[in-house]
Design a protein around this motif. Structure first.
Motif, PDB file in Angstrom:
ATOM      1  N   MET A 207      31.568  46.948  40.674  1.00 24.49           N
ATOM      2  CA  MET A 207      32.615  47.476  39.927  1.00 24.49           C
ATOM      3  C   MET A 207      33.443  46.203  39.383  1.00 24.49           C
ATOM      4  SD  MET A 207      35.389  50.482  40.892  1.00 24.49           S
ATOM      5  CE  MET A 207      36.452  49.039  41.888  1.00 24.49           C
ATOM      6  N   THR A 208      33.982  46.287  38.308  1.00 24.93           N
ATOM      7  CA  THR A 208      35.010  45.690  37.606  1.00 24.93           C
ATOM      8  C   THR A 208      35.891  46.407  36.613  1.00 24.93           C
ATOM      9  OG1 THR A 208      33.649  45.039  35.755  1.00 24.93           O
ATOM     10  CG2 THR A 208      33.528  43.643  37.356  1.00 24.93           C
ATOM     11  N   PRO A 209      36.995  45.774  36.428  1.00 28.75           N
ATOM     12  CA  PRO A 209      37.972  46.773  35.732  1.00 28.75           C
ATOM     13  C   PRO A 209      37.352  46.981  34.357  1.00 28.75           C
ATOM     14  CG  PRO A 209      39.022  44.936  36.684  1.00 28.75           C
ATOM     15  CD  PRO A 209      37.712  44.682  36.840  1.00 28.75           C
ATOM     16  N   GLY A 210      37.529  48.398  34.041  1.00 28.19           N
ATOM     17  CA  GLY A 210      36.685  48.838  32.775  1.00 28.19           C
ATOM     18  C   GLY A 210      35.521  49.714  32.837  1.00 28.19           C
ATOM     19  N   ASP A 211      34.835  49.343  34.121  1.00 25.72           N
ATOM     20  CA  ASP A 211      33.490  50.109  34.241  1.00 25.72           C
ATOM     21  C   ASP A 211      33.550  51.603  34.428  1.00 25.72           C
ATOM     22  OD1 ASP A 211      32.570  47.593  34.297  1.00 25.72           O
ATOM     23  OD2 ASP A 211      31.966  47.498  36.651  1.00 25.72           O
ATOM     24  N   ASP A 248      35.197  39.385  45.061  1.00 24.91           N
ATOM     25  CA  ASP A 248      35.089  38.048  44.672  1.00 24.91           C
ATOM     26  C   ASP A 248      36.311  37.457  43.808  1.00 24.91           C
ATOM     27  OD1 ASP A 248      34.838  39.084  42.269  1.00 24.91           O
ATOM     28  OD2 ASP A 248      32.966  38.065  41.738  1.00 24.91           O
ATOM     29  N   GLY A 249      37.417  38.356  43.527  1.00 19.08           N
ATOM     30  CA  GLY A 249      38.449  38.144  42.751  1.00 19.08           C
ATOM     31  C   GLY A 249      38.788  38.863  41.772  1.00 19.08           C
ATOM     32  N   ARG A 250      37.540  39.592  41.085  1.00 14.87           N
ATOM     33  CA  ARG A 250      37.449  40.431  39.861  1.00 14.87           C
ATOM     34  C   ARG A 250      36.627  41.583  40.216  1.00 14.87           C
ATOM     35  NH1 ARG A 250      39.465  40.505  35.093  1.00 14.87           N
ATOM     36  NH2 ARG A 250      38.167  41.595  33.362  1.00 14.87           N
ATOM     37  N   ARG A 251      35.284  41.160  40.811  1.00 12.12           N
ATOM     38  CA  ARG A 251      34.343  42.302  41.011  1.00 12.12           C
ATOM     39  C   ARG A 251      34.118  42.748  42.392  1.00 12.12           C
ATOM     40  NH1 ARG A 251      29.775  43.205  37.847  1.00 12.12           N
ATOM     41  NH2 ARG A 251      30.482  41.716  36.581  1.00 12.12           N
ATOM     42  N   TRP A 252      34.032  44.238  42.438  1.00 15.65           N
ATOM     43  CA  TRP A 252      33.621  44.571  43.883  1.00 15.65           C
ATOM     44  C   TRP A 252      32.359  44.784  43.759  1.00 15.65           C
ATOM     45  CZ3 TRP A 252      36.990  45.404  47.831  1.00 15.65           C
ATOM     46  CH2 TRP A 252      38.293  45.185  47.661  1.00 15.65           C
ATOM     47  N   SER A 253      31.592  44.519  44.897  1.00 15.74           N
ATOM     48  CA  SER A 253      30.173  44.724  45.046  1.00 15.74           C
ATOM     49  C   SER A 253      29.828  45.230  46.640  1.00 15.74           C
ATOM     50  CB  SER A 253      29.127  43.578  44.999  1.00 15.74           C
ATOM     51  OG  SER A 253      29.748  42.485  45.682  1.00 15.74           O
ATOM     52  N   ASP A 361      42.001  32.418  47.416  1.00 18.25           N
ATOM     53  CA  ASP A 361      43.187  32.377  46.758  1.00 18.25           C
ATOM     54  C   ASP A 361      43.126  33.499  45.437  1.00 18.25           C
ATOM     55  OD1 ASP A 361      41.268  31.581  45.004  1.00 18.25           O
ATOM     56  OD2 ASP A 361      42.113  29.370  44.617  1.00 18.25           O
ATOM     57  N   GLY A 362      44.213  33.506  44.720  1.00 19.15           N
ATOM     58  CA  GLY A 362      44.509  34.530  43.678  1.00 19.15           C
ATOM     59  C   GLY A 362      45.286  35.665  44.045  1.00 19.15           C
ATOM     60  N   ASN A 363      45.922  36.184  43.065  1.00 16.49           N
ATOM     61  CA  ASN A 363      46.767  37.621  43.093  1.00 16.49           C
ATOM     62  C   ASN A 363      47.700  37.173  44.238  1.00 16.49           C
ATOM     63  OD1 ASN A 363      45.464  39.362  41.351  1.00 16.49           O
ATOM     64  ND2 ASN A 363      43.582  38.961  42.833  1.00 16.49           N
ATOM     65  N   PRO A 364      48.596  36.154  44.112  1.00 18.92           N
ATOM     66  CA  PRO A 364      49.772  35.923  45.104  1.00 18.92           C
ATOM     67  C   PRO A 364      50.809  36.797  45.266  1.00 18.92           C
ATOM     68  CG  PRO A 364      49.960  34.485  43.057  1.00 18.92           C
ATOM     69  CD  PRO A 364      48.731  35.371  42.888  1.00 18.92           C
ATOM     70  N   ARG A 365      51.133  37.485  44.042  1.00 22.50           N
ATOM     71  CA  ARG A 365      52.119  38.611  44.206  1.00 22.50           C
ATOM     72  C   ARG A 365      51.740  39.686  45.319  1.00 22.50           C
ATOM     73  NH1 ARG A 365      55.178  39.710  38.595  1.00 22.50           N
ATOM     74  NH2 ARG A 365      56.494  40.932  40.000  1.00 22.50           N
ATOM     75  N   ALA A 366      50.608  40.171  44.789  1.00 21.17           N
ATOM     76  CA  ALA A 366      50.120  41.261  45.649  1.00 21.17           C
ATOM     77  C   ALA A 366      50.007  40.840  47.092  1.00 21.17           C
ATOM     78  CB  ALA A 366      48.846  41.664  45.181  1.00 21.17           C
ATOM     79  N   ARG A 367      49.509  39.416  47.243  1.00 21.07           N
ATOM     80  CA  ARG A 367      49.386  39.070  48.807  1.00 21.07           C
ATOM     81  C   ARG A 367      50.891  39.019  49.604  1.00 21.07           C
ATOM     82  NH1 ARG A 367      44.484  36.291  49.561  1.00 21.07           N
ATOM     83  NH2 ARG A 367      43.268  36.231  47.809  1.00 21.07           N
ATOM     84  N   GLN A 368      51.896  38.828  48.725  1.00 20.48           N
ATOM     85  CA  GLN A 368      53.213  38.603  49.316  1.00 20.48           C
ATOM     86  C   GLN A 368      53.741  40.009  49.518  1.00 20.48           C
ATOM     87  OE1 GLN A 368      55.855  36.745  46.530  1.00 20.48           O
ATOM     88  NE2 GLN A 368      57.505  36.994  47.922  1.00 20.48           N
ATOM     89  N   ARG A 406      42.673  36.727  34.945  1.00 17.61           N
ATOM     90  CA  ARG A 406      42.162  36.179  36.167  1.00 17.61           C
ATOM     91  C   ARG A 406      42.637  36.860  37.481  1.00 17.61           C
ATOM     92  NH1 ARG A 406      43.427  32.262  40.017  1.00 17.61           N
ATOM     93  NH2 ARG A 406      41.775  31.222  41.119  1.00 17.61           N
ATOM     94  N   ASP A 407      44.076  37.178  37.436  1.00 16.29           N
ATOM     95  CA  ASP A 407      44.844  37.618  38.767  1.00 16.29           C
ATOM     96  C   ASP A 407      44.776  39.145  38.393  1.00 16.29           C
ATOM     97  OD1 ASP A 407      44.896  35.465  40.024  1.00 16.29           O
ATOM     98  OD2 ASP A 407      46.741  34.864  39.221  1.00 16.29           O
ATOM     99  N   SER A 408      43.731  39.810  38.125  1.00 12.49           N
ATOM    100  CA  SER A 408      43.744  41.504  37.675  1.00 12.49           C
ATOM    101  C   SER A 408      44.415  42.155  38.598  1.00 12.49           C
ATOM    102  CB  SER A 408      42.227  41.826  37.632  1.00 12.49           C
ATOM    103  OG  SER A 408      41.606  41.826  39.062  1.00 12.49           O
TER     104      SER A 408
END
Length: 668
Positions: A207-211, A248-253, A361-368, A406-408
């Motif tokens: 699953m990726t955004p838009g599927d 993986d930062g964008r895709r769920w599997s 790494d990735g999506n730093p604001r959500a992690r914070q 990238r940081d969806s």
């Protein structure tokens, strides 16, 4: 063989009937066959027609060997494995093609048409719908007519060949119904695996955004669900099919299965999963009819179990089939409430690790944000409430969300704040994992349209949905639907109500806005549902139930009494009818007497020619055998008066003349 001999063996009409039968059975297969095979068949037909016209010669042995070698090589290069439906059907089509280049005798024609019957049956391997059934009957009519056209002069006329075909099939209908009801049911031919790589439909294994927003544009049926007892309310209709654990930062599997109950191992071994079930009875019992998806995963409510052969349960509360679902599949399910488990088994270290996994790494604001919630000492339930409250107050549910970079997760949570179900489920699970709460994304369908007349739930592709589950030590896995916090009407009333302005905007004909057409569509779906329930899924269990209702007890003696005696009487009546009808119309006495005269003359070598007039016949007898000529002339004159002038005296004279006329004695 000379061209004149070929013409005498297979006339033009016979060839055209054979090619018409082949085209009829091949036409719906063109979508499954490779393009080179379709071209090869057309080329073989053209070659045979040129041979008939005398322009080309029949191929020799070397040419035939080369063609066979090319055909086998083409099949080997096209298909990865031989034991599958597509190569088997292609092999029949190759048989057609190769037989056409040596179609010489009536025997060759009969063999080609026998292959046509087999290929017509393969239509139902791919589809068992009503249109395919109607087209299959049409194919059988055409092939039978082509078979009738090979019987001799005049048999190839379209009216005669089609009429005989229709009569034969009408006479066979009672026998077909009898065999359908009484003959033991075997496993379906379409259980053979298919080469369906790349042909999957519906929900995929990632699953990726838009599927899911793309799936919302399709109103094709996905599931039909009939309940044995109570029906769950709309807010409980979550038909889970897949669990996504890896991000993986964008895709769920899906990731790797956690243990022996995992989907991968069960699918490979094909064994039935054995797992303890609660002592409390199931909450819901139902049958699911799933449309072809060319994927092995099935759909059911949480905590499912199925006794249907080939269906296996997994440790992630989902069901899988032993092979990709390449045709409509019916399976029985019973589900338990999750709270029926007396105690929650703790998560293993491996399962916890998998459901806390995030990229480095990735999506730093959500992690914070997640770290801040965690530092406040909130429990898992409290953190979930905080995130859902944020969704409820600040976000918009839409079928046309803006594209994400990238940081969806960050872009969705803190910038666009517009999304479909996959956006909410993905960002929710990411945030919960970042806060140290095991979480996972679940994909399936939610809701469905209740069909009152047939009492089943119709789930379409636009009901595809993604939601989340979090692990709470005291309760185990708990379903959380972030979409419900933003658009509760999506869960309660369906997508059409939640996104009325955007729903099916790209469809050519907006059926949902045209009540009349929508009713027709629903009626057609009910007909298909009844067709599947009555005909396609008429398995051994249903057959035994029907026979018990008819006979009371299923035994050989009762089967013979109930089916054998009527079948014998019907067969005897058919034979008598055929015997009587074969005699033709009843002849007048004068015609019967004259035919007796003709038979006697035939015994001495003076048979009457086809179409020869009685007077001409008498003159020929007189010229070839004067000893019999006088009697023949007198008998013919009496016959003409009796038959055409209806003279009773002439009929008596004809009878008297025949009584003393024995040409065998006069010629010896």
């Amino acid at each position: 063989m000379a061209t004149s001999q070929i013409h005498s063996l297979l006339p033009r009409e016979s060839l055209l009937w054979i090619f018409a039968a082949q085209l009829a059975v091949l036409l719906p297969q063109f979508s499954h066959l490779p393009l080179w095979l379709v071209g090869a068949w057309c080329g073989a037909v053209y070659w045979r027609l040129e041979v008939y016209r005398g322009r080309w010669e029949m191929p020799g042995r070397l040419v035939k060997l080369a063609v066979v070698t090319l055909a086998v090589a083409g099949l080997s290069l096209t298909y990865r494995r031989w034991f599958a439906l597509e190569p088997m059907v292609a092999l029949l089509a190759v048989s057609f093609t190769l037989k056409n280049i040596e179609l010489v005798s009536r025997r060759d024609a009969l063999l080609s048409l026998m292959l046509a019957y087999f290929l017509a049956a393969t239509l139902f391997v791919f589809e068992q719908t009503i249109p395919y059934a109607v087209y299959g009957i049409f194919c059988v009519v055409i092939v039978t007519a082509a078979l009738a056209a090979q019987q001799g002069r005049g048999s190839a006329r379209p009216g005669r060949a089609l009429g005989l075909s229709a009569r034969l099939l009408a006479q066979s209908m009672p026998v077909m119904l009898l065999l359908f009801i009484a003959v033991p049911r075997l496993g379906p031919l379409w259980a053979v695996p298919q080469n369906s790589a790349g042909a999957s439909t519906g929900i995929s294994d990632s699953m990726t955004p838009g599927d899911f927003s793309r799936l919302s544009k399709s109103d094709k049926p996905a599931l039909r669900i009939a309940f044995d007892g109570s029906v769950p309310p709309p807010e409980q209709r979550y038909w889970r099919g897949l669990v996504y654990s890896h991000f993986d930062g964008r895709r769920w599997s899906e990731g790797e299965p956690a243990d022996a109950f995992g989907r991968g191992r069960a699918a490979i071994t094909g064994s039935k999963t054995v797992r303890p079930l609660p002592e409390v009875g199931p909450r819901y019992r139902y049958q699911v009819i799933q449309e072809p998806s060319y994927n092995p995963w099935l759909f059911a409510l949480a905590r499912p179990d199925s006794e249907t052969r080939g269906v296996m349960a997994t440790a992630e509360d989902t069901l899988v089939y032993r092979a990709p679902v390449a045709s409509r599949l019916a399976y029985q399910v019973q589900t338990w409430p999750r709270e029926s488990t007396p105690q929650v088994t703790p998560l293993s270290a491996e399962v916890r690790r998998r459901n806390l996994q995030l990229p480095d790494d990735g999506n730093p604001r959500a992690r914070q944000w997640a770290s801040e919630l965690q530092r406040r000492g909130l429990s898992g339930e409290q953190i979930s409430e905080e995130v859902l409250a944020e969704y409820h107050g600040q976000f918009t549910y839409t079928l046309k969300p803006p594209a994400l970079g990238r940081d969806s997760v960050d872009e969705f949570l803190f910038s666009t704040r517009q999304g479909f179900c996959e956006h909410f489920a993905s960002s929710y699970v990411f945030t919960m994992r970042a806060a140290g709460i095991p979480a996972r994304v679940v994909a399936g369908y939610q809701g469905g349209e209740w069909v009152e007349q047939e009492e089943y739930l119709l789930v379409r592709q636009y009901d595809a949905h993604a939601w989340a589950e979090i692990w709470l030590p005291a309760r185990g896995w708990v379903r959380v639907d972030p979409t419900a916090a933003v658009s509760p009407e999506r869960i309660r009333d369906g997508l059409q109500s939640a996104a009325a302005d955007q729903f099916m905007q790209d469809s050519l004909v907006p059926l949902h806005k045209l009540a009349f057409l929508n009713r027709i569509r629903l009626q057609w779906d009910m007909i298909n549902y009844r067709w599947y329930q009555t005909v396609v899924s008429f398995d051994s269990e249903r057959q035994q139930g029907l026979l018990r209702r008819l006979l009371g007890e299923v035994s050989v003696s009762r089967l013979l009494l109930f089916f054998g005696v009527p079948a014998g009487v019907a067969l005897l009546g058919l034979l008598i009818w055929l015997k009587v009808s074969a005699r033709g119309p009843r002849l007048s006495p004068a015609n019967r007497l004259y035919l007796r005269f003709c038979r006697r003359m035939a015994r001495v070598g003076l048979a009457r020619h086809s179409g020869e007039a009685p007077a001409d016949y008498a003159r020929r007898i007189q010229a070839e055998n004067p000893r019999l000529g006088g009697a023949a002339v007198r008998i013919t004159a009496a016959y003409q008066k009796a038959a055409f002038a209806e003279d009773p005296a002439a009929e008596k004279q004809l009878r008297r003349l025949l009584r003393g006329f024995w040409p065998m004695r006069l010629t010896h």
